[in-house]
Motif scaffolding. Structure first.
Motif, short mmCIF file in Angstrom:
data_model
loop_
_atom_site.label_atom_id
_atom_site.label_comp_id
_atom_site.label_asym_id
_atom_site.label_seq_id
_atom_site.Cartn_x
_atom_site.Cartn_y
_atom_site.Cartn_z
N ARG A 73 68.62 24.18 68.57
CA ARG A 73 69.78 23.31 68.85
C ARG A 73 70.55 23.78 70.07
NH1 ARG A 73 71.55 25.14 63.57
NH2 ARG A 73 70.98 23.05 62.99
N VAL A 74 70.51 25.08 70.37
CA VAL A 74 71.18 25.60 71.58
C VAL A 74 70.46 25.09 72.82
CG1 VAL A 74 71.74 27.68 72.89
CG2 VAL A 74 72.14 27.61 70.41
N TRP A 75 69.12 25.13 72.81
CA TRP A 75 68.37 24.62 73.96
C TRP A 75 68.63 23.14 74.16
CZ3 TRP A 75 66.70 28.01 77.24
CH2 TRP A 75 66.31 29.28 76.81
N LEU A 76 68.67 22.38 73.08
CA LEU A 76 68.92 20.94 73.18
C LEU A 76 70.36 20.66 73.63
CD1 LEU A 76 67.03 19.59 70.07
CD2 LEU A 76 66.37 19.39 72.48
N MET A 77 71.31 21.44 73.13
CA MET A 77 72.69 21.28 73.55
C MET A 77 72.83 21.54 75.05
SD MET A 77 76.01 23.58 72.47
CE MET A 77 75.30 24.96 73.34
N ARG A 78 72.18 22.59 75.52
CA ARG A 78 72.23 22.90 76.95
C ARG A 78 71.57 21.80 77.78
NH1 ARG A 78 74.54 27.39 78.88
NH2 ARG A 78 74.83 29.08 77.43
N GLN A 79 70.47 21.24 77.29
CA GLN A 79 69.82 20.15 78.01
C GLN A 79 70.72 18.93 78.06
OE1 GLN A 79 66.62 20.17 79.60
NE2 GLN A 79 67.62 18.40 80.50
N ASN A 80 71.32 18.60 76.92
CA ASN A 80 72.23 17.44 76.88
C ASN A 80 73.43 17.63 77.80
OD1 ASN A 80 70.72 15.90 75.11
ND2 ASN A 80 71.73 16.76 73.31
N GLN A 81 74.00 18.83 77.81
CA GLN A 81 75.15 19.09 78.68
C GLN A 81 74.75 18.99 80.14
OE1 GLN A 81 78.42 19.51 77.58
NE2 GLN A 81 78.67 18.99 79.71
N HIS A 82 73.60 19.52 80.48
CA HIS A 82 73.10 19.43 81.85
C HIS A 82 72.90 17.96 82.25
CE1 HIS A 82 70.75 20.24 85.44
NE2 HIS A 82 69.85 19.40 84.99
#
Length: 115
Positions: A73-82
């Motif tokens: 979920r951290v990787w996905l959160m970072r992708q979404n924020q980017h």
């Protein structure tokens, strides 16, 4: 090709591939070839992520979680924020938003406001 480093865009989130390239692989002393083997993806797939030309999918997020322990979920959160930070707000008409207003209790239920 996106070659931006984390500090290139002040106030913008780095692509998660940049974080993987600059912080994860070096600490683990892994080459792209070895990391791609460990992740079960082609070297080309991993290279596209590391260079910011491909995003982190849910599948890749889970592979990365098993690979280095950072929750998917951290990787996905970072992708979404980017992705949101890269959105060109000039192309999105923002006047008169929101078009429809949800009641506060509904917003709270779906995580839109408050605790």
């Amino acid at each position: 090709m996106n070659t931006a480093e984390p500090g290139d865009w002040v106030g913008r989130a780095a692509h998660p591939g940049t974080l993987l390239r600059l912080h994860v692989l070096p600490v683990l002393s892994l080459s792209v070839t070895q990391a791609s083997r460990d992740l079960g993806v082609t070297r080309q797939t991993l290279h596209r992520i590391l260079s910011g030309r491909a995003g982190i999918s849910p599948d890749m997020a889970l592979r990365l979680e098993r690979f280095c322990g950072v929750p998917g979920r951290v990787w996905l959160m970072r992708q979404n924020q980017h992705d949101l930070d890269r959105l060109d707000t000039a192309t999105v008409e923002t006047t008169d938003y929101p078009i429809h207003t949800l009641p506060p209790e509904t917003l709270k239920l779906i995580g839109g406001i408050g605790d």
